[in-house]
Write an enzyme that holds these catalytic residues in place. Sequence first.
Site, PDB file in Angstrom:
ATOM      1  N   VAL A 127     -11.413  19.074  66.309  1.00 14.21           N
ATOM      2  CA  VAL A 127     -11.978  17.739  66.503  1.00 14.21           C
ATOM      3  C   VAL A 127     -11.051  16.890  67.373  1.00 14.21           C
ATOM      4  O   VAL A 127     -11.493  16.175  68.267  1.00 14.21           O
ATOM      5  CB  VAL A 127     -12.236  17.049  65.141  1.00 14.21           C
ATOM      6  CG1 VAL A 127     -12.608  15.590  65.317  1.00 14.21           C
ATOM      7  CG2 VAL A 127     -13.324  17.776  64.374  1.00 14.21           C
ATOM      8  N   ASP A 128      -9.745  16.994  67.118  1.00  8.42           N
ATOM      9  CA  ASP A 128      -8.758  16.215  67.872  1.00  8.42           C
ATOM     10  C   ASP A 128      -8.866  16.507  69.368  1.00  8.42           C
ATOM     11  O   ASP A 128      -8.937  15.596  70.194  1.00  8.42           O
ATOM     12  CB  ASP A 128      -7.360  16.554  67.346  1.00  8.42           C
ATOM     13  CG  ASP A 128      -6.274  15.604  67.810  1.00  8.42           C
ATOM     14  OD1 ASP A 128      -6.583  14.486  68.253  1.00  8.42           O
ATOM     15  OD2 ASP A 128      -5.098  15.985  67.700  1.00  8.42           O
ATOM     16  N   ASN A 158      -3.221  15.350  64.377  1.00 11.88           N
ATOM     17  CA  ASN A 158      -1.994  15.958  63.866  1.00 11.88           C
ATOM     18  C   ASN A 158      -0.910  14.884  63.827  1.00 11.88           C
ATOM     19  O   ASN A 158      -1.088  13.789  64.355  1.00 11.88           O
ATOM     20  CB  ASN A 158      -1.579  17.166  64.719  1.00 11.88           C
ATOM     21  CG  ASN A 158      -1.323  16.792  66.162  1.00 11.88           C
ATOM     22  OD1 ASN A 158      -0.513  15.913  66.465  1.00 11.88           O
ATOM     23  ND2 ASN A 158      -2.006  17.460  67.079  1.00 11.88           N
ATOM     24  N   TYR A 178      -7.150  23.259  59.709  1.00 12.32           N
ATOM     25  CA  TYR A 178      -6.182  23.114  58.627  1.00 12.32           C
ATOM     26  C   TYR A 178      -6.586  23.854  57.348  1.00 12.32           C
ATOM     27  O   TYR A 178      -5.819  23.907  56.393  1.00 12.32           O
ATOM     28  CB  TYR A 178      -5.923  21.644  58.328  1.00 12.32           C
ATOM     29  CG  TYR A 178      -4.991  20.966  59.319  1.00 12.32           C
ATOM     30  CD1 TYR A 178      -4.483  21.626  60.434  1.00 12.32           C
ATOM     31  CD2 TYR A 178      -4.612  19.658  59.136  1.00 12.32           C
ATOM     32  CE1 TYR A 178      -3.627  21.006  61.331  1.00 12.32           C
ATOM     33  CE2 TYR A 178      -3.747  19.018  60.021  1.00 12.32           C
ATOM     34  CZ  TYR A 178      -3.263  19.702  61.114  1.00 12.32           C
ATOM     35  OH  TYR A 178      -2.410  19.080  61.986  1.00 12.32           O
ATOM     36  N   SER A 202      -9.530  17.997  57.605  1.00 14.48           N
ATOM     37  CA  SER A 202      -8.756  19.165  57.170  1.00 14.48           C
ATOM     38  C   SER A 202      -9.599  20.404  56.903  1.00 14.48           C
ATOM     39  O   SER A 202      -9.055  21.450  56.545  1.00 14.48           O
ATOM     40  CB  SER A 202      -7.892  18.851  55.937  1.00 14.48           C
ATOM     41  OG  SER A 202      -6.853  17.968  56.279  1.00 14.48           O
ATOM     42  N   ASP A 256     -22.485  16.090  67.148  1.00 11.38           N
ATOM     43  CA  ASP A 256     -21.181  16.059  67.805  1.00 11.38           C
ATOM     44  C   ASP A 256     -20.592  14.664  67.612  1.00 11.38           C
ATOM     45  O   ASP A 256     -21.180  13.675  68.059  1.00 11.38           O
ATOM     46  CB  ASP A 256     -21.386  16.373  69.289  1.00 11.38           C
ATOM     47  CG  ASP A 256     -20.139  16.309  70.126  1.00 11.38           C
ATOM     48  OD1 ASP A 256     -19.091  15.817  69.665  1.00 11.38           O
ATOM     49  OD2 ASP A 256     -20.204  16.746  71.294  1.00 11.38           O
ATOM     50  N   ILE A 257     -19.450  14.573  66.970  1.00 12.12           N
ATOM     51  CA  ILE A 257     -18.856  13.265  66.675  1.00 12.12           C
ATOM     52  C   ILE A 257     -18.550  12.474  67.943  1.00 12.12           C
ATOM     53  O   ILE A 257     -18.595  11.253  67.937  1.00 12.12           O
ATOM     54  CB  ILE A 257     -17.598  13.417  65.782  1.00 12.12           C
ATOM     55  CG1 ILE A 257     -17.273  12.084  65.110  1.00 12.12           C
ATOM     56  CG2 ILE A 257     -16.417  14.000  66.568  1.00 12.12           C
ATOM     57  CD1 ILE A 257     -16.325  12.200  63.943  1.00 12.12           C
TER      58      ILE A 257
END
Length: 164
Positions: free
Chosen positions: A33-34, A24, A122, A118, A10-11
Amino acid sequence: MPEVTVVLGDITTQTVDAIVNAANTRMRGGGGVDGAIHRAGGPEILIDCVARFPRGLATGDAGWTTAGLMPARWVIHTVGPNYRAGHTDRGLLVSCYQRSLEVADELGAAIIAFPLISAGIYGWPHGDAIRAAVETLRATESSVREARIIAFNPATVATVQTLL
Protein backbone atom coordinates in the site's frame (compact mmCIF):
# COMPACT_ATOMS: atom_id res chain seq x y z
CA MET A 1 -17.93 7.35 16.32
CA PRO A 2 -17.64 6.93 12.58
CA GLU A 3 -19.88 4.76 10.47
CA VAL A 4 -17.69 1.89 9.25
CA THR A 5 -18.18 0.82 5.64
CA VAL A 6 -16.31 -1.46 3.23
CA VAL A 7 -15.54 -0.94 -0.45
CA LEU A 8 -13.87 -3.18 -3.01
CA GLY A 9 -11.28 -1.08 -4.77
CA ASP A 10 -8.03 0.82 -4.91
CA ILE A 11 -7.32 3.15 -1.98
CA THR A 12 -5.37 5.55 -4.22
CA THR A 13 -8.49 6.38 -6.25
CA GLN A 14 -10.85 7.08 -3.36
CA THR A 15 -12.47 10.51 -3.35
CA VAL A 16 -12.32 11.11 0.39
CA ASP A 17 -10.80 13.71 2.70
CA ALA A 18 -7.92 11.44 3.69
CA ILE A 19 -6.53 8.02 2.90
CA VAL A 20 -4.53 6.04 5.42
CA ASN A 21 -1.15 4.69 4.42
CA ALA A 22 0.27 1.56 6.02
CA ALA A 23 3.77 3.02 6.19
CA ASN A 24 7.11 1.81 7.48
CA THR A 25 9.03 3.47 10.31
CA ARG A 26 11.40 5.28 7.93
CA MET A 27 8.52 7.14 6.20
CA ARG A 28 10.33 7.07 2.85
CA GLY A 29 8.00 4.88 0.80
CA GLY A 30 8.11 1.13 0.43
CA GLY A 31 6.14 -1.76 -1.00
CA GLY A 32 2.50 -2.76 -0.83
CA VAL A 33 0.00 0.00 0.00
CA ASP A 34 2.84 2.38 0.90
CA GLY A 35 4.48 2.01 -2.51
CA ALA A 36 1.15 2.33 -4.33
CA ILE A 37 0.33 5.56 -2.48
CA HIS A 38 3.73 7.09 -3.17
CA ARG A 39 3.53 6.14 -6.87
CA ALA A 40 -0.02 7.48 -7.28
CA GLY A 41 0.56 10.66 -5.28
CA GLY A 42 3.85 11.58 -6.85
CA PRO A 43 7.04 13.02 -5.35
CA GLU A 44 5.18 15.60 -3.22
CA ILE A 45 4.36 12.90 -0.68
CA LEU A 46 7.97 11.85 -0.18
CA ILE A 47 9.09 15.49 0.02
CA ASP A 48 6.46 16.11 2.71
CA CYS A 49 7.42 12.90 4.58
CA VAL A 50 11.08 13.96 4.70
CA ALA A 51 10.14 17.45 5.95
CA ARG A 52 7.56 16.35 8.54
CA PHE A 53 9.17 13.10 9.72
CA PRO A 54 12.95 13.48 9.51
CA ARG A 55 13.40 10.65 12.01
CA GLY A 56 10.42 8.61 10.80
CA LEU A 57 7.51 7.47 12.96
CA ALA A 58 7.21 4.89 15.72
CA THR A 59 5.09 1.76 15.32
CA GLY A 60 1.50 2.55 16.30
CA ASP A 61 1.84 6.28 15.66
CA ALA A 62 0.40 8.39 12.82
CA GLY A 63 0.98 11.69 11.05
CA TRP A 64 -0.16 13.38 7.86
CA THR A 65 1.14 14.72 4.56
CA THR A 66 -0.30 16.01 1.34
CA ALA A 67 -1.94 13.46 -0.95
CA GLY A 68 -0.14 14.87 -3.97
CA LEU A 69 -1.84 13.88 -7.22
CA MET A 70 -4.50 11.64 -5.66
CA PRO A 71 -8.13 12.77 -5.25
CA ALA A 72 -7.88 12.74 -1.44
CA ARG A 73 -6.67 15.90 0.29
CA TRP A 74 -4.36 14.22 2.81
CA VAL A 75 -2.53 10.98 3.49
CA ILE A 76 -2.51 9.86 7.10
CA HIS A 77 0.56 7.65 7.49
CA THR A 78 0.57 5.05 10.26
CA VAL A 79 3.17 2.43 11.06
CA GLY A 80 1.72 -0.98 11.74
CA PRO A 81 3.41 -3.79 13.63
CA ASN A 82 5.40 -6.24 11.50
CA TYR A 83 4.00 -9.61 12.59
CA ARG A 84 6.52 -11.51 10.47
CA ALA A 85 9.34 -9.79 12.37
CA GLY A 86 7.86 -10.84 15.72
CA HIS A 87 5.90 -7.65 16.49
CA THR A 88 2.70 -9.33 17.65
CA ASP A 89 1.37 -6.78 20.15
CA ARG A 90 -2.24 -6.23 19.01
CA GLY A 91 -2.28 -2.99 21.00
CA LEU A 92 0.09 -1.46 18.43
CA LEU A 93 -2.28 -2.41 15.61
CA VAL A 94 -5.24 -0.93 17.48
CA SER A 95 -3.18 2.22 18.10
CA CYS A 96 -2.70 2.67 14.35
CA TYR A 97 -6.46 3.00 13.85
CA GLN A 98 -6.95 5.17 16.93
CA ARG A 99 -4.07 7.53 16.09
CA SER A 100 -5.24 7.78 12.47
CA LEU A 101 -8.68 8.88 13.66
CA GLU A 102 -7.05 11.41 16.04
CA VAL A 103 -5.03 12.88 13.17
CA ALA A 104 -8.17 12.94 10.99
CA ASP A 105 -9.95 14.87 13.74
CA GLU A 106 -7.07 17.38 13.89
CA LEU A 107 -7.38 17.86 10.12
CA GLY A 108 -11.17 18.12 10.17
CA ALA A 109 -11.53 15.12 7.85
CA ALA A 110 -15.06 13.74 7.59
CA ILE A 111 -14.46 10.69 5.38
CA ILE A 112 -11.30 8.60 5.49
CA ALA A 113 -10.30 5.39 3.73
CA PHE A 114 -8.26 2.69 5.47
CA PRO A 115 -6.37 -0.32 4.18
CA LEU A 116 -6.17 -3.34 6.45
CA ILE A 117 -3.08 -2.22 8.33
CA SER A 118 -0.32 -4.83 8.72
CA ALA A 119 -2.39 -7.49 6.88
CA GLY A 120 -0.24 -7.51 3.73
CA ILE A 121 3.54 -7.54 3.67
CA TYR A 122 3.71 -7.39 7.49
CA GLY A 123 1.76 -10.66 7.76
CA TRP A 124 -0.77 -9.93 10.49
CA PRO A 125 -3.31 -12.82 10.50
CA HIS A 126 -6.03 -11.72 8.09
CA GLY A 127 -9.08 -12.49 10.23
CA ASP A 128 -7.66 -10.69 13.25
CA ALA A 129 -6.57 -7.74 11.12
CA ILE A 130 -10.18 -7.35 9.97
CA ARG A 131 -11.57 -7.71 13.51
CA ALA A 132 -9.06 -5.18 14.87
CA ALA A 133 -10.00 -2.67 12.17
CA VAL A 134 -13.78 -3.00 12.55
CA GLU A 135 -13.78 -3.15 16.36
CA THR A 136 -11.41 -0.21 16.79
CA LEU A 137 -13.05 2.04 14.21
CA ARG A 138 -16.46 1.36 15.76
CA ALA A 139 -15.30 1.96 19.34
CA THR A 140 -13.11 5.04 18.92
CA GLU A 141 -14.64 8.45 19.60
CA SER A 142 -14.07 10.67 16.58
CA SER A 143 -15.70 13.42 14.59
CA VAL A 144 -14.98 11.42 11.42
CA ARG A 145 -18.32 10.66 9.79
CA GLU A 146 -17.27 7.62 7.70
CA ALA A 147 -14.33 5.24 8.09
CA ARG A 148 -14.16 3.29 4.84
CA ILE A 149 -12.22 0.02 4.75
CA ILE A 150 -10.84 -0.57 1.27
CA ALA A 151 -10.46 -4.24 0.33
CA PHE A 152 -8.61 -5.71 -2.65
CA ASN A 153 -10.79 -8.79 -3.08
CA PRO A 154 -14.44 -9.84 -2.74
CA ALA A 155 -13.66 -12.40 -0.01
CA THR A 156 -12.27 -9.67 2.25
CA VAL A 157 -15.30 -7.47 1.54
CA ALA A 158 -17.59 -10.35 2.54
CA THR A 159 -15.66 -10.97 5.76
CA VAL A 160 -15.78 -7.29 6.72
CA GLN A 161 -19.49 -7.16 5.92
CA THR A 162 -20.22 -10.05 8.29
CA LEU A 163 -18.66 -8.03 11.13
CA LEU A 164 -20.57 -4.89 10.20
